[in-house]
Write an enzyme that holds these catalytic residues in place. Structure first.
Site, PDB file in Angstrom:
ATOM      1  N   HIS A  12       0.797  -1.231   0.000  1.00 59.57           N
ATOM      2  CA  HIS A  12       0.000   0.000   0.000  1.00 59.57           C
ATOM      3  C   HIS A  12       0.827   1.278   0.000  1.00 59.57           C
ATOM      4  O   HIS A  12       0.287   2.370  -0.173  1.00 59.57           O
ATOM      5  CB  HIS A  12      -0.933   0.013   1.215  1.00 59.57           C
ATOM      6  CG  HIS A  12      -0.249   0.288   2.517  1.00 59.57           C
ATOM      7  ND1 HIS A  12       0.547  -0.652   3.142  1.00 59.57           N
ATOM      8  CD2 HIS A  12      -0.214   1.399   3.301  1.00 59.57           C
ATOM      9  CE1 HIS A  12       1.020  -0.141   4.266  1.00 59.57           C
ATOM     10  NE2 HIS A  12       0.583   1.097   4.373  1.00 59.57           N
ATOM     11  N   ARG A  13       2.134   1.180   0.169  1.00 62.05           N
ATOM     12  CA  ARG A  13       2.980   2.371   0.137  1.00 62.05           C
ATOM     13  C   ARG A  13       3.624   2.608  -1.233  1.00 62.05           C
ATOM     14  O   ARG A  13       4.240   3.647  -1.461  1.00 62.05           O
ATOM     15  CB  ARG A  13       4.076   2.269   1.205  1.00 62.05           C
ATOM     16  CG  ARG A  13       3.571   2.519   2.623  1.00 62.05           C
ATOM     17  CD  ARG A  13       4.726   2.555   3.590  1.00 62.05           C
ATOM     18  NE  ARG A  13       4.333   3.077   4.893  1.00 62.05           N
ATOM     19  CZ  ARG A  13       5.158   3.209   5.922  1.00 62.05           C
ATOM     20  NH1 ARG A  13       6.432   2.848   5.800  1.00 62.05           N
ATOM     21  NH2 ARG A  13       4.739   3.694   7.072  1.00 62.05           N
ATOM     22  N   GLY A  14       3.495   1.645  -2.125  1.00 63.34           N
ATOM     23  CA  GLY A  14       4.089   1.783  -3.448  1.00 63.34           C
ATOM     24  C   GLY A  14       3.247   2.644  -4.370  1.00 63.34           C
ATOM     25  O   GLY A  14       2.173   3.136  -3.997  1.00 63.34           O
ATOM     26  N   GLY A  17      -0.003   0.585  -5.184  1.00 62.46           N
ATOM     27  CA  GLY A  17      -0.711   0.257  -3.955  1.00 62.46           C
ATOM     28  C   GLY A  17      -1.324   1.464  -3.276  1.00 62.46           C
ATOM     29  O   GLY A  17      -2.481   1.427  -2.823  1.00 62.46           O
ATOM     30  N   SER A 108       2.095  -8.327 -15.034  1.00 63.58           N
ATOM     31  CA  SER A 108       2.780  -7.369 -15.892  1.00 63.58           C
ATOM     32  C   SER A 108       2.765  -7.857 -17.325  1.00 63.58           C
ATOM     33  O   SER A 108       2.718  -9.068 -17.596  1.00 63.58           O
ATOM     34  CB  SER A 108       4.236  -7.195 -15.425  1.00 63.58           C
ATOM     35  OG  SER A 108       5.013  -6.543 -16.396  1.00 63.58           O
ATOM     36  N   SER A 109       2.856  -6.918 -18.262  1.00 60.12           N
ATOM     37  CA  SER A 109       2.904  -7.290 -19.671  1.00 60.12           C
ATOM     38  C   SER A 109       4.207  -7.985 -20.044  1.00 60.12           C
ATOM     39  O   SER A 109       4.311  -8.564 -21.132  1.00 60.12           O
ATOM     40  CB  SER A 109       2.732  -6.039 -20.551  1.00 60.12           C
ATOM     41  OG  SER A 109       3.772  -5.105 -20.314  1.00 60.12           O
ATOM     42  N   CYS A 110       5.195  -7.978 -19.145  1.00 56.49           N
ATOM     43  CA  CYS A 110       6.472  -8.633 -19.453  1.00 56.49           C
ATOM     44  C   CYS A 110       6.358 -10.160 -19.415  1.00 56.49           C
ATOM     45  O   CYS A 110       7.329 -10.856 -19.710  1.00 56.49           O
ATOM     46  CB  CYS A 110       7.573  -8.163 -18.508  1.00 56.49           C
ATOM     47  SG  CYS A 110       7.426  -8.799 -16.837  1.00 56.49           S
ATOM     48  N   TYR A 137      11.733 -11.448 -13.261  1.00 57.66           N
ATOM     49  CA  TYR A 137      10.454 -10.852 -12.871  1.00 57.66           C
ATOM     50  C   TYR A 137       9.300 -11.507 -13.627  1.00 57.66           C
ATOM     51  O   TYR A 137       8.258 -11.832 -13.046  1.00 57.66           O
ATOM     52  CB  TYR A 137      10.484  -9.349 -13.145  1.00 57.66           C
ATOM     53  CG  TYR A 137       9.248  -8.615 -12.701  1.00 57.66           C
ATOM     54  CD1 TYR A 137       8.985  -8.414 -11.348  1.00 57.66           C
ATOM     55  CD2 TYR A 137       8.341  -8.103 -13.624  1.00 57.66           C
ATOM     56  CE1 TYR A 137       7.849  -7.733 -10.931  1.00 57.66           C
ATOM     57  CE2 TYR A 137       7.206  -7.421 -13.218  1.00 57.66           C
ATOM     58  CZ  TYR A 137       6.965  -7.240 -11.879  1.00 57.66           C
ATOM     59  OH  TYR A 137       5.836  -6.572 -11.465  1.00 57.66           O
ATOM     60  N   LYS A 141       5.909 -13.679 -12.185  1.00 53.56           N
ATOM     61  CA  LYS A 141       4.520 -13.309 -12.435  1.00 53.56           C
ATOM     62  C   LYS A 141       3.757 -14.421 -13.161  1.00 53.56           C
ATOM     63  O   LYS A 141       2.571 -14.648 -12.896  1.00 53.56           O
ATOM     64  CB  LYS A 141       4.462 -11.998 -13.239  1.00 53.56           C
ATOM     65  CG  LYS A 141       4.908 -10.789 -12.436  1.00 53.56           C
ATOM     66  CD  LYS A 141       4.076 -10.626 -11.184  1.00 53.56           C
ATOM     67  CE  LYS A 141       4.501  -9.457 -10.332  1.00 53.56           C
ATOM     68  NZ  LYS A 141       3.672  -9.316  -9.100  1.00 53.56           N
ATOM     69  N   PRO A 164      -1.294  -5.434 -16.220  1.00 50.87           N
ATOM     70  CA  PRO A 164      -1.219  -4.071 -16.740  1.00 50.87           C
ATOM     71  C   PRO A 164       0.015  -3.850 -17.611  1.00 50.87           C
ATOM     72  O   PRO A 164       1.030  -4.545 -17.475  1.00 50.87           O
ATOM     73  CB  PRO A 164      -1.149  -3.223 -15.469  1.00 50.87           C
ATOM     74  CG  PRO A 164      -0.509  -4.119 -14.459  1.00 50.87           C
ATOM     75  CD  PRO A 164      -0.969  -5.516 -14.797  1.00 50.87           C
ATOM     76  N   LEU A 167       3.463   0.951 -16.117  1.00 48.15           N
ATOM     77  CA  LEU A 167       2.801   1.944 -15.284  1.00 48.15           C
ATOM     78  C   LEU A 167       3.674   3.176 -15.088  1.00 48.15           C
ATOM     79  O   LEU A 167       4.899   3.104 -15.086  1.00 48.15           O
ATOM     80  CB  LEU A 167       2.456   1.354 -13.921  1.00 48.15           C
ATOM     81  CG  LEU A 167       1.474   0.190 -13.898  1.00 48.15           C
ATOM     82  CD1 LEU A 167       1.228  -0.263 -12.458  1.00 48.15           C
ATOM     83  CD2 LEU A 167       0.160   0.566 -14.564  1.00 48.15           C
ATOM     84  N   HIS A 180      11.276   3.412 -13.467  1.00 46.40           N
ATOM     85  CA  HIS A 180      10.759   2.928 -14.739  1.00 46.40           C
ATOM     86  C   HIS A 180      11.127   3.906 -15.846  1.00 46.40           C
ATOM     87  O   HIS A 180      11.584   5.012 -15.594  1.00 46.40           O
ATOM     88  CB  HIS A 180       9.243   2.753 -14.657  1.00 46.40           C
ATOM     89  CG  HIS A 180       8.805   1.728 -13.672  1.00 46.40           C
ATOM     90  ND1 HIS A 180       8.397   2.040 -12.393  1.00 46.40           N
ATOM     91  CD2 HIS A 180       8.726   0.375 -13.769  1.00 46.40           C
ATOM     92  CE1 HIS A 180       8.085   0.921 -11.748  1.00 46.40           C
ATOM     93  NE2 HIS A 180       8.272  -0.094 -12.557  1.00 46.40           N
ATOM     94  N   ARG A 188      15.969  12.634 -16.331  1.00 39.42           N
ATOM     95  CA  ARG A 188      17.154  12.914 -17.133  1.00 39.42           C
ATOM     96  C   ARG A 188      17.036  14.256 -17.851  1.00 39.42           C
ATOM     97  O   ARG A 188      17.985  15.056 -17.870  1.00 39.42           O
ATOM     98  CB  ARG A 188      17.374  11.792 -18.148  1.00 39.42           C
ATOM     99  CG  ARG A 188      17.691  10.428 -17.545  1.00 39.42           C
ATOM    100  CD  ARG A 188      19.003  10.398 -16.799  1.00 39.42           C
ATOM    101  NE  ARG A 188      20.128  10.779 -17.625  1.00 39.42           N
ATOM    102  CZ  ARG A 188      20.755   9.976 -18.473  1.00 39.42           C
ATOM    103  NH1 ARG A 188      20.348   8.717 -18.608  1.00 39.42           N
ATOM    104  NH2 ARG A 188      21.772  10.413 -19.174  1.00 39.42           N
ATOM    105  N   ARG A 210       6.749   0.981 -26.198  1.00 39.03           N
ATOM    106  CA  ARG A 210       6.114   0.609 -24.941  1.00 39.03           C
ATOM    107  C   ARG A 210       4.693   1.162 -24.860  1.00 39.03           C
ATOM    108  O   ARG A 210       4.382   2.219 -25.418  1.00 39.03           O
ATOM    109  CB  ARG A 210       6.929   1.130 -23.745  1.00 39.03           C
ATOM    110  CG  ARG A 210       8.292   0.477 -23.568  1.00 39.03           C
ATOM    111  CD  ARG A 210       8.166  -0.979 -23.176  1.00 39.03           C
ATOM    112  NE  ARG A 210       9.461  -1.630 -23.028  1.00 39.03           N
ATOM    113  CZ  ARG A 210      10.071  -2.325 -23.982  1.00 39.03           C
ATOM    114  NH1 ARG A 210       9.504  -2.442 -25.182  1.00 39.03           N
ATOM    115  NH2 ARG A 210      11.231  -2.902 -23.746  1.00 39.03           N
TER     116      ARG A 210
END
Length: 318
Positions: A12-14, A17, A108-110, A137, A141, A164, A167, A180, A188, A210
């Site tokens: 919930h802190r991300g 989340g 994830s789409s990965c 990763y 998933k 998803p 993001l 990301h 940058r 992407r």
């Protein structure tokens, strides 16, 4: 769905989340429970079992994950595989054992093969080799999807799995070691503009494409699917269109008025060249993302500039 039902949201802190927590509260859900990492280590099986036995949540939304950009995935493949595997296995199994009525899993789409046909349909899963730069990763998933499928087949455990696209948005990291792609590019170019840098060097060739989903739209999708979707077959979540990384970089540079040279370091990997998802099944449910990429980029730039201003105000005067 009873608005007073006990719902446990992990992570919930991300970025996702915290946004999901707010979206559920705004929708009137009044009995949401959370736990910080210091309060509950999701990689600790006994701690997770004790938490579920004590709290008895009726619904679980599993968002907590070890995440990062291409560099973080390349540098830490074992961490990305192990941490995500063990967290989701612990949370899924304890949910089943303690009678959770519905489990929501975020992937994830990965998960799709490196050379998957485009746009990527759900049935393309496991039809080819994965992209090596985020294989750890992705495998974690895929394992989460399959674990939930088997728990449904063997035990009738109710769950939905949402995949998803990339993001971005509020609460994303601007730490280049973990950020990301979109937030990295914003940092940058804003920094280069502030420092009057002659050039900015970016990874790859810029030809990769992407698909970007604003975190607010993803959180809305979680709420919508939580309330309206019940199939145990996983479903893609995204806008259904993509953008080239070179075009994205040029767009951000123009928005922050950076006029220096952009250098592409082709000794660095592009990652998967394209991963745009087919979102036909999502559209059939009635859910549609609302925030377009141009608006979203403006929000990320504004947020990073706000953080820079806050840092300047708190810096000590020497």
């Amino acid at each position: 769905m009873n608005k007073s039902s006990k719902i446990y949201i992990t992570g919930h802190r991300g970025m996702l989340g915290s946004t999901t927590l707010n979206v559920f509260k705004e929708a009137g859900y009044t009995n949401i429970i959370t736990a910080t990492h210091s309060e509950l280590d999701l990689t600790n099986q006994q701690a997770v079992e004790d938490f579920f036995h004590r709290e008895k949540p009726e619904y679980v939304i599993h968002i907590a994950a070890k995440v990062g950009g291409i560099k973080a995935n390349i540098d830490n493949p074992a961490v990305f595989l192990y941490d995500n595997l063990i967290m989701q296995a612990n949370v899924i199994h304890s949910s089943y054992k303690n009678g959770v009525k519905k489990f929501v899993f975020l992937g994830s789409s990965c998960i799709y093969p490196k050379e998957s046909p485009q746009p990527m349909k759900e049935e393309y899963l496991l039809t080819g080799k994965l992209e090596p730069t985020n294989e750890g990763y992705a495998i974690s998933k895929i394992a989460g999807i399959k674990l939930l499928e088997t728990y449904y087949q063997q035990y009738g455990f109710s769950s939905i799995s949402l995949m998803p696209s990339n993001l971005y948005g509020p609460n994303d990291s601007f730490d280049l070691a973990h950020a990301h792609v979109l937030s990295s590019l914003v940092k940058r170019f804003v920094d280069a503009k502030e420092e009057n840098a002659a050039s900015v060097t970016l990874w790859g060739t810029g030809i990769a494409r992407r698909e970007f989903l604003h975190v607010n739209d993803c959180a809305r999708a979680i709420l919508f699917m939580f309330e309206h979707y019940s199939s145990h077959e996983f479903i893609n979540i995204g806008p259904g269109d993509d953008i080239g990384i070179r075009e994205l970089a040029e767009t951000i540079a123009k928005k922050v008025d950076y006029k220096g040279e952009v250098i592409w370091d082709n000794t660095k990997p592009n990652g998967m060249l394209r991963k745009c998802m087919d979102v036909g099944k999502m559209a059939e449910t009635g859910f549609i993302p609302e925030i377009n990429l141009d608006q979203g980029i403006d929000q990320v730039i504004e947020r990073y500039q706000e953080l820079m201003d806050e840092t300047d105000k708190t810096a000590p005067v020497l």
